[in-house]
Design a protein around this motif. Structure first.
Motif, mmCIF file in Angstrom:
data_model
loop_
_atom_site.group_PDB
_atom_site.id
_atom_site.type_symbol
_atom_site.label_atom_id
_atom_site.label_comp_id
_atom_site.label_asym_id
_atom_site.label_seq_id
_atom_site.Cartn_x
_atom_site.Cartn_y
_atom_site.Cartn_z
ATOM 1 N N LEU A 327 57.513 43.266 78.854
ATOM 2 C CA LEU A 327 58.379 44.445 78.837
ATOM 3 C C LEU A 327 57.613 45.714 79.198
ATOM 4 O O LEU A 327 58.193 46.802 79.229
ATOM 5 N N HIS A 329 54.732 46.896 77.571
ATOM 6 C CA HIS A 329 54.101 47.577 76.441
ATOM 7 C C HIS A 329 52.768 46.900 76.122
ATOM 8 O O HIS A 329 52.506 45.761 76.509
ATOM 9 N N SER A 383 66.170 40.688 73.472
ATOM 10 C CA SER A 383 65.897 42.099 73.187
ATOM 11 C C SER A 383 64.930 42.661 74.228
ATOM 12 O O SER A 383 63.846 42.122 74.428
ATOM 13 N N THR A 384 65.341 43.742 74.868
ATOM 14 C CA THR A 384 64.535 44.316 75.945
ATOM 15 C C THR A 384 64.133 45.764 75.682
ATOM 16 O O THR A 384 63.432 46.360 76.495
ATOM 17 N N THR A 385 64.560 46.344 74.549
ATOM 18 C CA THR A 385 64.176 47.714 74.213
ATOM 19 C C THR A 385 63.366 47.709 72.918
ATOM 20 O O THR A 385 63.454 46.780 72.106
ATOM 21 N N TRP A 387 63.656 49.665 70.255
ATOM 22 C CA TRP A 387 64.477 49.755 69.043
ATOM 23 C C TRP A 387 65.150 48.433 68.729
ATOM 24 O O TRP A 387 65.280 48.056 67.557
#
Length: 479
Positions: A327, A329, A383-385, A387
């Motif tokens: 992603l 990060h 989940s890609t974000t 939050w």
């Protein structure tokens, strides 16, 4: 104890400020601050422990503890405080020692030892010449050796009592941690990992047996949940401590610090836990074994829960950093995500929510816990974000918090006290095997990252359904 530690802390602070620092900044002798600073740091740690211990034992206002802590940072304040303490010493009563606090400390040490290895072991292995394969091998080797230690501890705990096994585990683990100072090649690291994993495995079954056999029946779930708090704290503090300390010093120094904690706990255990030793007579153990009451549906489900709990942990440890990396990060996000799930779990353990484990059948909370963990594994893959990941890992923390006390409570209620050591030995052997299986199986299977999460989540949800609809273990627990 507090007064003596305070005097030494005050003296070391004056030596640091009045002698070592002038030697460094006026005459350029840098080692003066390095040596004296290290000594002062060690004395301060002992002083901090004395403050905590006095706060637990002495029936006085918490402001005394605050004043003692503040005095550590003000020159000559320790000596002023000592005069006040001397006058007040006879005014306050002393509480009886709560041995449970020491048992919680031992549980924390055992898992702190484990979690402090995670960020540094692979890099330490490569620093002594290990290949990537050997670096991965020594990580799994610890868990395999730990399994043998768990089983032996369980069997011996029933025969000689948990106190002797705790003492053996604490002392031998501390010695094994010190052996890392002498590791300079891969073969030596492999040998030390086998020794360390085996002797560390002696601690946890004995500690949980000690706690279970001294707990009121209708408070078992709550106490196990509170014990889980210390497991969660170890999971939060251990990686951060080792990562930061190793970056400033060395990996062997990290393990030396952990060894010092183990030796201190061994000393305290020798003083305070000896009278609580609960060895079982050979004939009692034999009679319990002959009764055929050890293995039943409740025990089987507890063991399955232990295995899949750590299988899920192994999957998270292996797949989450890779998912975060894809992603865009860095590894910091992986660390904070894992800490987030640990914090959520600790809050559920320590808040009044822990009462649910004595009011709801363990099968119910166990099914809910493993179901939430399975659902979170499925959601992580989608989940890609940032939050979304935090929310999903929070959900995973809720599942972990429900599952850990449930399987412990189920095991306690499904086994006789005379064989509880052996039961916990096998229980934590399944824990260790789950870690190995979770990371290695997913590494062998040809799954993409999302596929690995989907595979793990599906297995957990399937086991949650089995637990929810199987009533045999509930019958075993009630009879």
């Amino acid at each position: 104890m507090l007064r003596i530690a305070g005097i030494f802390d005050g003296i070391s602070l004056l030596v640091l400020l009045g002698i070592a620092m002038p030697l460094k900044y006026i005459w350029g002798i840098d080692k003066a601050v390095t040596v004296v600073g290290s000594l002062h740091g060690g004395i301060f740690m002992l002083y901090a422990l004395a403050i905590i211990y006095a706060g637990l034992r002495v029936k006085w206002n918490i402001l005394w503890s605050v004043a003692a802590l503040v005095a550590a940072f003000v020159p000559f304040a320790n000596f002023v405080l000592d005069g006040k303490l001397k006058k007040a010493q006879a005014k306050y009563d002393v509480r009886p020692f709560n041995y449970s606090l020491l048992v919680y400390g031992i549980v924390f040490f055992s898992f702190f030892d484990l979690f402090s290895q995670l960020p540094v072991m692979s890099t330490f292995a490569t620093s002594v010449g290990a290949t990537p394969f050997i670096a991965g091998f020594v990580i799994g080797l610890y868990s395999l050796a730990n399994t043998l230690g768990n089983v032996l501890s369980g069997i011996k705990t029933d025969k000689v009592g948990p106190f002797k096994m705790l003492m053996a585990g604490l002392i031998l683990s501390s010695v094994a941690l010190l052996l890392y100072q002498f590791v300079d090649r891969p073969a030596a690291l492999i040998a030390v990992r086998i020794i360390h994993g085996f002797v560390a495995g002696l601690i946890v079954p004995a500690a949980f047996t000690f706690s279970a056999n001294t707990t009121v029946k209708d408070q078992q779930g709550k106490k196990v949940a509170f014990t889980g708090t210390f497991v969660g704290l170890a999971a939060i503090i251990g990686p951060a401590f080792s990562g930061i300390t190793a970056s400033k010093t060395s990996v062997p120094f990290v393990f030396t610090c952990v060894a010092a904690i183990g030796l201190l706990l061994a000393l305290l255990s020798a003083v305070f836990l000896r009278k609580y030793n609960m060895a079982k007579k050979e004939k009692d153990v034999a009679a319990a074994q002959a009764s055929g009451s050890f293995f039943n549906a409740g025990v089987a489900k507890a063991y399955g829960g232990a295995f899949f709990l750590m299988f899920s942990q192994g999957a998270i440890a292996y797949l989450l950093p890779l998912h975060v990396q894809t992603l865009g990060h860095d590894s910091k996000l992986s660390g904070t995500l894992m800490s987030a799930f640990g914090i959520i779990a600790v809050l559920i353990f320590v808040l009044p929510t822990n009462r649910i484990f004595d009011r709801v059948a363990p099968s119910g909370t166990m099914a809910a816990g493993i179901g939430l963990m399975g659902l979170s594994q499925l959601l992580i893959s989608q989940s890609t974000t940032v939050w979304a990941l935090y929310i999903v890992l929070g959900l995973y923390g809720v599942g972990f918090a429900f599952l850990f006390p449930s399987i412990n409570t189920m095991l306690i209620r499904a086994t006789p006290a005379k064989l509880r050591g052996k039961a916990y030995g096998y229980f934590y052997a399944f824990f260790s095997l789950g870690v190995v299986a979770g990371s290695s199986v997913l590494g062998w299977l040809p799954f993409p990252i999302a596929g690995g999460f989907l595979f793990t989540g599906s297995i957990l949800l399937l086991y949650a359904a089995i637990v929810a609809f199987d009533k045999q273990s509930d019958y075993a627990l009630n009879h």
